[in-house]
Write an enzyme that holds these catalytic residues in place. Sequence first.
Site, short mmCIF file in Angstrom:
data_model
loop_
_atom_site.label_atom_id
_atom_site.label_comp_id
_atom_site.label_asym_id
_atom_site.label_seq_id
_atom_site.Cartn_x
_atom_site.Cartn_y
_atom_site.Cartn_z
N TYR A 130 -5.78 -0.17 5.32
CA TYR A 130 -5.91 -0.94 4.07
C TYR A 130 -4.52 -1.21 3.50
CZ TYR A 130 -7.26 -2.15 -0.71
OH TYR A 130 -7.42 -2.79 -1.90
N ASP A 230 3.52 0.61 5.49
CA ASP A 230 2.91 0.55 4.16
C ASP A 230 2.76 1.99 3.67
OD1 ASP A 230 1.41 0.35 1.92
OD2 ASP A 230 -0.26 -0.74 2.83
N LYS A 258 1.74 3.46 -6.25
CA LYS A 258 1.13 4.72 -6.72
C LYS A 258 2.15 5.69 -7.32
CE LYS A 258 -2.81 3.97 -3.78
NZ LYS A 258 -4.14 3.92 -4.35
#
Length: 423
Positions: A130, A230, A258
């Site tokens: 993702y 990522d 995050k």
Amino acid sequence: MEVITGGVTANVKYYDPYPIYMRRAKGSKLYDVDGNEYIDYCLSFGPLILGHGHPEVVGAIRKQLEESGTTIYGTPHELEMRMAERITTVVPCAESVRFTNSGLEATMHTLRLARAFTGRKKIAKFEGHYHGAHDYVTISVTPRLEEAGPPDSPNSVPDSSGILPSIIENTVVLPFNDLDSMQTLIRKNADDLAAVILEPAVKAYLMSDQEFAKGLREITEEKGIVLIYDEVMTGFRYGLHCAQGYLGVTPDLVTLGKIVGGGLPAGAFAGKKEIMELVSPQRSTKEPRVFHSGTYNGCPTVMAAGLATLDVLARTGSYEHIDGIADDLKKGMKSIFERENIDAQIVGPRNVFNVLFTPHKIINYRDTLKADAEKRAVFDLCLVNNGIYIRTTRAFYTSLAHSSSDVEKTLQTVERAAKKINE
Ligand SMILES: Cc1ncc(COP(=O)(O)O)c(C=O)c1O
């Protein structure tokens, strides 16, 4: 339900029969609208590595707001410089940085950069990985087995309606942790491939095999393909040097999010100067130039929260504590499942792990589909009903705020859940 479509503002926050609405949080705990307390192992899907409302993070946000007299300058400022210096000091591939407001934006910009840098149009991504909700990566994140194609050469399957056929055609889907098949597919598409993007550890728990990670670096280097890690999820979870430091592999570009915003909306991309340079407004219009902008990029309040978080993480003992809590949970769960004769894999090398009910080793997305979902549903319901908050089916994240008494209570509840599975 009537005023918010489906009752949630991000689809990931929905689960059956309905999500719990929270009102308050502190440290390792969440409190719902009825006043029930939960030990939180979701941590807002990763960013809250210090727990909820860490005093130094809240203090830094407050100080920034009070002392600056504003929420945002709309100009360059000192805190974004300090954050960029910090990232370039600790993240191996980061020579220069740009900020965004989310992980999604970060991955989107790196892909555009890679296309501009190489002059090629295809992107390769891994099945089950993702990278945010934009069109270029909303492909083969959760394909159904019936449509996923051969395991060594997966189909490119959109996860959403509305994605242009040209994007689907220009996305090569690779099998994770399968060195030979990955190399074959990359060789086949090499002339058209601008980038390979991956989560070095999927959802932060399913780690790249070391040989696989090295092989991917070698072939992308050989073929002039931009390798993008990522690290929105793994960044600063796998230590200050992130998953790339943990694996000892340096990609060309990295995306962060995050933790870098300390619980406020944040993202960043960084990497080799020769690639990053393409976004510089100082480049001549005759050279390839990549557009990157955003009203809130590098928001000072976010930078203050992120820097405070990284300061605490850099202290001796912080990661040891966070990893130690995860270790105690993993060991405790393993012995409970063994005692109860339940086949379970507890997967994840550091402070994020998942529980999959299967006797088989898990190395990629398709393996996770073979785990027993019914047992996991019983497990999840028992935990959530008894004050242990996880996002059902997903991983556990630990934080500096978790304590040994949290571990003890969690393991007592896991024992109850194991007995329920056997009922
Ligand atoms: C690996 C990874 N990349 C990108 C994203 C997207 O980040 P955001 O939700 O901030 O857009 C996420 C979000 O969970 C993620 O886990």
